[in-house]
Design a protein around this motif. Structure first.
Motif, mmCIF file in Angstrom:
data_model
loop_
_atom_site.group_PDB
_atom_site.id
_atom_site.type_symbol
_atom_site.label_atom_id
_atom_site.label_comp_id
_atom_site.label_asym_id
_atom_site.label_seq_id
_atom_site.Cartn_x
_atom_site.Cartn_y
_atom_site.Cartn_z
ATOM 1 N N GLU A 57 15.217 -21.231 -1.623
ATOM 2 C CA GLU A 57 15.513 -19.857 -2.021
ATOM 3 C C GLU A 57 14.259 -18.974 -1.917
ATOM 4 O O GLU A 57 14.330 -17.839 -1.477
ATOM 5 C CB GLU A 57 16.087 -19.843 -3.441
ATOM 6 N N LYS A 58 13.128 -19.544 -2.320
ATOM 7 C CA LYS A 58 11.877 -18.776 -2.198
ATOM 8 C C LYS A 58 11.508 -18.583 -0.721
ATOM 9 O O LYS A 58 11.079 -17.511 -0.306
ATOM 10 C CB LYS A 58 10.759 -19.533 -2.917
ATOM 11 N N GLU A 61 13.228 -15.785 1.022
ATOM 12 C CA GLU A 61 12.818 -14.417 0.706
ATOM 13 C C GLU A 61 11.823 -13.898 1.730
ATOM 14 O O GLU A 61 11.545 -12.705 1.792
ATOM 15 C CB GLU A 61 12.217 -14.356 -0.709
ATOM 16 N N LYS A 62 11.248 -14.804 2.512
ATOM 17 C CA LYS A 62 10.322 -14.375 3.557
ATOM 18 C C LYS A 62 10.964 -14.437 4.944
ATOM 19 O O LYS A 62 10.400 -13.982 5.917
ATOM 20 C CB LYS A 62 9.087 -15.284 3.550
ATOM 21 N N LYS A 305 21.447 -1.944 1.346
ATOM 22 C CA LYS A 305 21.114 -2.245 -0.045
ATOM 23 C C LYS A 305 22.360 -2.647 -0.802
ATOM 24 O O LYS A 305 23.434 -2.072 -0.587
ATOM 25 C CB LYS A 305 20.503 -0.997 -0.699
ATOM 26 N N GLU A 307 24.484 -5.953 -3.238
ATOM 27 C CA GLU A 307 24.610 -7.378 -3.531
ATOM 28 C C GLU A 307 25.838 -7.927 -2.826
ATOM 29 O O GLU A 307 26.873 -7.271 -2.765
ATOM 30 C CB GLU A 307 24.755 -7.582 -5.041
ATOM 31 N N TYR A 322 24.647 -15.921 -2.490
ATOM 32 C CA TYR A 322 24.522 -14.661 -3.212
ATOM 33 C C TYR A 322 23.242 -14.001 -2.737
ATOM 34 O O TYR A 322 22.176 -14.591 -2.812
ATOM 35 C CB TYR A 322 24.470 -14.952 -4.712
ATOM 36 N N VAL A 324 20.853 -10.535 -2.786
ATOM 37 C CA VAL A 324 20.496 -9.191 -3.255
ATOM 38 C C VAL A 324 19.612 -8.606 -2.165
ATOM 39 O O VAL A 324 18.560 -9.171 -1.864
ATOM 40 C CB VAL A 324 19.728 -9.244 -4.586
ATOM 41 N N SER A 325 20.081 -7.540 -1.553
ATOM 42 C CA SER A 325 19.334 -6.986 -0.427
ATOM 43 C C SER A 325 18.685 -5.683 -0.837
ATOM 44 O O SER A 325 19.274 -4.881 -1.561
ATOM 45 C CB SER A 325 20.278 -6.748 0.744
ATOM 46 N N ASP A 326 17.463 -5.487 -0.379
ATOM 47 C CA ASP A 326 16.801 -4.213 -0.620
ATOM 48 C C ASP A 326 16.704 -3.411 0.666
ATOM 49 O O ASP A 326 15.904 -2.496 0.771
ATOM 50 C CB ASP A 326 15.421 -4.434 -1.243
ATOM 51 N N PRO A 331 16.147 -11.028 2.590
ATOM 52 C CA PRO A 331 16.808 -10.759 1.312
ATOM 53 C C PRO A 331 15.781 -10.617 0.193
ATOM 54 O O PRO A 331 14.728 -11.258 0.218
ATOM 55 C CB PRO A 331 17.697 -11.982 1.112
ATOM 56 N N TYR A 332 16.119 -9.773 -0.793
ATOM 57 C CA TYR A 332 15.246 -9.652 -1.962
ATOM 58 C C TYR A 332 15.367 -10.912 -2.804
ATOM 59 O O TYR A 332 14.396 -11.413 -3.346
ATOM 60 C CB TYR A 332 15.656 -8.420 -2.769
ATOM 61 N N ARG A 333 16.569 -11.401 -2.896
ATOM 62 C CA ARG A 333 16.809 -12.649 -3.624
ATOM 63 C C ARG A 333 18.027 -13.291 -2.986
ATOM 64 O O ARG A 333 19.015 -12.629 -2.686
ATOM 65 C CB ARG A 333 17.103 -12.341 -5.095
ATOM 66 N N LYS A 335 20.549 -16.739 -3.395
ATOM 67 C CA LYS A 335 20.877 -17.889 -4.253
ATOM 68 C C LYS A 335 21.995 -18.671 -3.571
ATOM 69 O O LYS A 335 22.965 -18.078 -3.105
ATOM 70 C CB LYS A 335 21.330 -17.374 -5.609
#
Lengths: 375, 167, 358
Positions: A57-58, A61-62, A305, A307, A322, A324-326, A331-333, A335
């Motif tokens: 998951e981390k 994020e990149k 932007k 979820e 799941y 969360v996009s900014d 992705p911002y997050r 899961k």
């Protein structure tokens, strides 16, 4: 002296702990279960996970969304295609672009083939966990054919990365339809053989029937999805409830059992294999023409932007993604709701009071894949 | 129940509840109402309301959210957002329950593991990776990482110069 | 039929001519020792090879096929590999007992093999309580398992050893009771006398249904006694990693392995001797012509053919059935096999008394 004391006070027994894993033949990977035992009877199961935790998951994020698709192969490596599909569907839904009918049908066929191959491997390993070594080779023999079909079409056997956002990587191989049909014809003769070898064996039935009963309420509360949950009567098939790809146009049954014991979990998967074959048969002869890659997807994918959540039915249960996009390319997050994670932790609940041998059978029918749990 | 009636029903429980898609980042205006991309009805509550809401959502005759299919946390710039995805098997409706934890230094929220058993381990995972403390949790330990791991890796401010290669 | 006692007698006489009686005994026992060890080593290697090929056949694969012609030397290669491996012992293990256990296993297996008649006159000792002797010495083997499981100081080993103790003690009863059925019919405990009593037909054909029941029970109990699947509780690699020999490596592990296969051979040989006539050719009552044709096949071939048949059956079980659970295993013995066996013995005693067998 000690004997006299024992006679006076009764024999004192003591519960003890045993470490099952991380190196153990039937934990299917590096899973460690701490068992609190009274003789051979299980008092408590404490799962310890994280031995193959890669912090996907981390990492995601990149990564860009195209890269994330590749990472998902490494979670539940037996349901690789469905994992890819989950991310691709999420991206497509978020961008509100459709894929062609051809892609939908191909994805569905590939998913069902993956499910079949996963269940074949599960069946083989299940037999081996119960001490019937021959089933392992039978399962792998038939799985090999599916892997060959995958290899021919997309060049890989396990981590296929066949899905891309907006379509699939390559068109199907010219032999694909013929080989899939050959496989279905072959496997229809082999699946009754599976039943002959294990399902109807009196030892097997004694080992599995009435063992490790999981009620429907508990299955829902513990979040047990997939065939494991359906064996308890918990209707949770995403393919039925929220159809994606081409599942809305095929006719198949959701296998629901009632008892929720080890045998019904086993039987649910066996019957699911027939349903998968029926789905493939319905689709394989009429794959529509169309583009295999949607031109609406750009090289660099940026989600709007917001979820987004996408569920797919993998061989083990509901995989949820799941995001969360900014609004950037990563992705911002993110899961992953992995089915194995929830399914594993029911072990303590169902294994209490049973023996080590039963625990092995239960673990097998829960069908854990450790990288899926650890992520 | 459809979304509208769900929303109306929940609105009667408390006046403080927000119905919306969460603001994605802190720089987004806090008062954003349901955005078009939102799949589920989302309700945002405060940590002290969580237990009451969860019990109502689980037990109310018209709600019956008995299946929690995802529990996670998101680290925004000025708050943590606990995200609970709930589904009712019988009534076939879904809802996203969000808890906004303003205190970033000591994030504390009530555990839900006696309502949804699956929460026990999902909460351990959130504790492990985000450092959110769940009160009344029966067994709050790290689950994926080593017991002596320093820090909470999925927080945005987490820096690990050895293991994480930033691009 | 060739009587091997003429060969042994001639060896004995030629030795007696030149050596003192003490030396004769020493030389004779050395010869027997060397022959037995060679025989056991070769037959175990053969059985391991056959087992692999049988398993491969059941599992639709080829099996060993690289070392030597058709992979014949694979077992030898594996044995050499095990011989050169390091002996690993946990620091907390009981050193003396840990090292003793594999020897007990092997000694028990060798003791039993001495009483088996391979052909007419070809046996180490033909004692008049042969059936009793074999049952007695083969049950020493469980000591090796118990000691080995305990001494390794590993919980998996301990569970495996205790399982094995419970299992072997239980199934010993059934194995012996099913052998008693034939002892009652033949009226003798001596193995050569039991074989002689089958000169007009094997017991499995002469003895009606009760003997067949006894044979099936013997096969089940024998499989359980040798700790083979579906009764491999003691090892149960999917539950206990390797059971009682988890802590053993190298040649000590190989000794357990050797003992397992020797036990398999013994069970099969005893079954073949008692139920299927041992080296006795296939005779039918007073069909003299047929019987004399059968006599052209040498007894030693008959013996190994029958033993091989039973070994094949036991291997068939192993590669087909899932493993039982320990409580089911004990229930099977105490609640089913033992009562059936006792009733069976009573019926056979009645049959023997009335002389109702062929």
């Amino acid at each position: 002296m000690i004997a006299e004391e024992a006679i006076k006070e009764g024999i004192k027994t003591q519960e003890y702990f045993i470490n099952m894993g991380p190196q153990h033949p039937s934990t299917h990977g590096v899973l460690r279960l701490m068992l609190e035992l009274d003789g051979e009877i299980i008092k408590k199961v404490i799962p310890h996970i994280g031995y193959v935790h890669r912090s996907i998951e981390k990492m995601c994020e990149k990564d860009t969304y195209r890269q994330i698709v590749h990472v998902t192969d490494r979670m539940d490596y037996l349901s690789n295609h469905m994992n890819n599909e989950a991310v691709c569907l999420l991206v497509e839904n978020a961008l509100e672009i459709g894929v062609s009918e051809r892609v939908k049908v191909i994805r569905t066929i590939m998913s069902e083939l993956t499910r079949l191959s996963s269940h074949q491997l599960w069946w083989g390993v299940m037999g081996m966990d119960l001490g019937a070594l021959t089933s392992f080779l039978y399962g792998f023999r038939d799985r090999e054919i599916i892997n060959d079909i995958f290899e021919e079409t997309c060049g890989a056997r396990l981590t296929m990365n066949y899905n891309t956002p907006g379509g699939v990587m390559f068109d199907i191989h010219p032999n694909f339809q013929k080989r899939v049909k050959d496989f279905i014809a072959h496997f229809k003769t082999k699946l009754p053989e599976y039943d002959d070898l294990l399902s109807d064996n009196v030892i097997f039935r004694n080992r599995t029937e009435g063992i490790g009963i999981l009620s429907k309420e508990d299955a829902i509360s513990y979040g047990i999805t997939g065939p494991t949950g359906r064996a308890s009567g918990f209707s949770n098939d995403i393919r039925k409830h929220k159809p994606y790809s081409a599942y809305d146009r095929v006719d198949f049954k959701e296998i629901l059992m009632e008892t929720g014991d080890t045998y019904s979990r086993y039987k649910a998967r066996m019957l699911e294999m027939w349903e998968s074959m029926s789905i493939i048969e319905q689709l394989i002869d009429n794959i529509p023409e169309g583009e295999i890659q949607s031109s609406a997807v750009k090289a660099v994918i940026k989600l709007p932007k917001g979820e987004f959540f996408q569920s797919v039915e993998t061989a083990r249960g509901e995989l949820g993604v799941y995001v969360v996009s900014d609004g950037t390319k990563s992705p911002y997050r993110i899961k992953f709701r992995s089915p194995g994670f929830s399914n594993l932790f029911v072990l303590d609940h169902i294994a209490k009071g049973y023996k080590i041998a039963d625990l092995v059978a239960m673990m097998s029918t829960i069908d854990i894949v450790v990288p899926d749990i650890d992520r | 129940m459809d979304r509208k009636s769900l929303q109306n029903k929940i609105a009667t429980w408390s006046s403080e509840v927000e119905f919306s898609a969460a603001p994605v980042l802190a720089d987004e205006a806090a008062g954003v109402k349901a955005s078009p991309g939102t799949q589920f009805l989302e309700i945002i509550i405060k940590p002290n309301q969580l237990l009451e809401f969860a019990e109502k959502l689980r037990n109310d005759e018209e709600m019956q959210f008995n299946f929690m299919f995802s529990l996670t946390c998101v680290d925004f710039a000025d708050h943590f957002m606990m995200v609970y995805h709930l589904r009712s098997i019988e009534l076939e409706h879904e809802l996203v329950l969000k808890v906004k934890i303003e205190d970033k230094d000591k994030p504390v929220v009530e555990t839900l593991c006696h309502i949804w058993r699956t929460a026990e381990y999902l909460e351990r995972e959130v504790y492990d990776l985000f450092g959110v403390v769940f009160t009344n949790h029966p067994d709050l330990r790290r689950i994926l990482l080593d017991d002596d791991w320093k820090g909470y890796p999925l927080r945005k401010d987490y820096v690990d110069s050895i293991n994480i290669i930033s691009l | 039929m060739y009587n091997f006692s003429s060969l042994t007698n001639s060896i004995h006489e030629s030795l007696s001519a030149s050596l003192s009686p003490v030396m004769v005994t020493v030389v004779e026992w050395s010869i027997i020792g060397i022959v037995l060890i060679t025989f056991v080593a070769l037959s175990v290697m053969g059985m391991v090879y056959i087992e692999r090929k049988v398993a491969a056949f059941f599992q639709q694969r080829i099996g060993p096929n690289r070392v030597g012609k058709w992979g014949l030397l694979q077992t030898l290669a594996d044995f050499l590999k095990l011989l050169m491996k390091e002996h690993i012992m946990a620091r907390s293990a009981d050193k003396f007992l840990f090292n003793l256990a594999p020897f007990i296993m092997v000694i028990a297996a060798f003791l039993a093999i001495g009483a088996i008649p391979f052909a007419l006159g070809l046996h180490v000792m033909d004692i008049n309580i042969g059936v009793f002797y074999i049952s007695a010495v083969s049950s020493i083997g469980v000591l090796g398992i118990l000691i080995g499981g305990w001494a390794g100081n590993n919980k998996y080993s301990l569970i495996g050893a205790l399982r094995s103790g419970a299992q072997i003690i239980s199934y010993e009863i059934s194995a012996l009771l099913s052998l008693l059925v034939i002892v009652v019919l033949a009226g003798d405990l001596q193995l050569s006398a039991i074989i002689e009593s089958q000169a007009d037909g094997w017991w499995i054909f002469k003895g009606h249904i009760p003997v067949f029941i006894a044979f099936v029970i013997f096969l089940i109990a024998g499989t359980a006694e040798t700790n083979r699947g579906p009764f491999d509780m003691a090892e149960a690699e999917s539950e206990l990693t390797a059971g009682f020999h988890t802590e053993y490596s190298g040649i000590k592990f190989a000794m357990f392995f050797l003992a397992e296969y020797v036990n398999l051979f013994i069970i099969a040989a005893v079954g073949a001797t008692v139920f299927l006539g041992g080296w006795m050719p296939f005779h039918i009552g007073n069909w003299e012509a047929f019987n004399s044709i059968m006599d052209y096949i040498p007894p030693i071939l008959w013996f190994f053919g029958k033993t091989g048949f039973i070994i094949g059956l036991i291997m068939w079980f192993k590669w087909t059935f899932p493993r039982l659970r320990i409580d089911q295993l004990l229930v099977l013995e105490w609640k089913y096999l033992l009562p059936i066996n006792l009733v069976n013995l009573l019926v056979v005693a009645f049959i023997a008394m009335m002389g109702w067998y062929f």
